[in-house]
Design a protein around this motif. Structure first.
Motif, PDB file in Angstrom:
ATOM      1  N   THR A  28       0.839  -1.188   0.000  1.00 53.82           N
ATOM      2  CA  THR A  28       0.000   0.000   0.000  1.00 53.82           C
ATOM      3  C   THR A  28       0.873   1.237   0.000  1.00 53.82           C
ATOM      4  N   TRP A  50       4.459   6.374   2.768  1.00 52.90           N
ATOM      5  CA  TRP A  50       4.944   5.045   2.409  1.00 52.90           C
ATOM      6  C   TRP A  50       6.297   4.729   3.028  1.00 52.90           C
ATOM      7  N   ARG A  96      -4.097   4.045   1.366  1.00 52.01           N
ATOM      8  CA  ARG A  96      -4.247   4.720   0.086  1.00 52.01           C
ATOM      9  C   ARG A  96      -3.274   4.117  -0.910  1.00 52.01           C
ATOM     10  N   ASP A  97      -3.597   4.253  -2.178  1.00 50.82           N
ATOM     11  CA  ASP A  97      -2.659   3.844  -3.216  1.00 50.82           C
ATOM     12  C   ASP A  97      -1.506   4.838  -3.319  1.00 50.82           C
ATOM     13  N   SER A  98      -1.769   6.105  -3.062  1.00 53.20           N
ATOM     14  CA  SER A  98      -0.735   7.133  -3.137  1.00 53.20           C
ATOM     15  C   SER A  98       0.217   7.036  -1.951  1.00 53.20           C
ATOM     16  N   ASN A 109      -8.497   4.559   0.092  1.00 51.65           N
ATOM     17  CA  ASN A 109      -9.152   3.607  -0.802  1.00 51.65           C
ATOM     18  C   ASN A 109      -9.630   2.340  -0.092  1.00 51.65           C
ATOM     19  N   TYR A 110      -8.930   1.963   0.981  1.00 45.16           N
ATOM     20  CA  TYR A 110      -9.195   0.677   1.619  1.00 45.16           C
ATOM     21  C   TYR A 110      -9.360   0.870   3.121  1.00 45.16           C
TER      22      TYR A 110
END
Length: 121
Positions: A28, A50, A96-98, A109-110
């Motif tokens: 992620t 991240w 988040r994907d970002s 997102n998740y």
């Protein structure tokens, strides 16, 4: 589709500590913790980008909570110290994907199913 599973919640006395875990089924971007107390809206608690180099906290938890992550194990942690009754809530992990960390729920997102934290006075 990334799946998130939280654990580590429980009952603790005022001043105690808990460590929450959130395991992700895949890689992620940034991740965060949110919480929802009874009768209240869900609110931001903490987020981490991240790399783990940037973290942000809600004012009520600054200095007491610490968010961290292990990208090898795909786990994000929330260390909660000096717990207060007002910290009682269901705590949710989000991803988040970002790679950029944000504090708004809509950016994620998740979501996990949540873990209950109860602090007794």
């Amino acid at each position: 589709q990334v799946q998130l599973v939280e654990s580590g919640g429980g009952l603790v006395q005022t001043g105690g500590s808990l460590r929450l875990f959130c395991v992700s089924s895949g890689r992620t971007g940034s991740m965060g913790w949110f919480r929802q107390a009874p009768g209240k809206e869900r609110e931001f608690v903490a987020t981490i980008n991240w790399s783990g180099g940037n973290t942000y906290y809600a004012d009520p938890v600054k200095g007491r909570f610490t968010i961290s992550r292990d990208n090898v194990k795909n786990i994000v942690y929330l260390q909660m110290n000096s717990l207060k009754p007002e910290d009682t809530a269901v705590y949710y992990c989000a991803a988040r994907d970002s790679i950029v960390a944000l504090t708004t729920q809509e950016a994620y997102n998740y979501w996990g199913q949540g873990t209950q934290v109860t602090v007794s006075s």
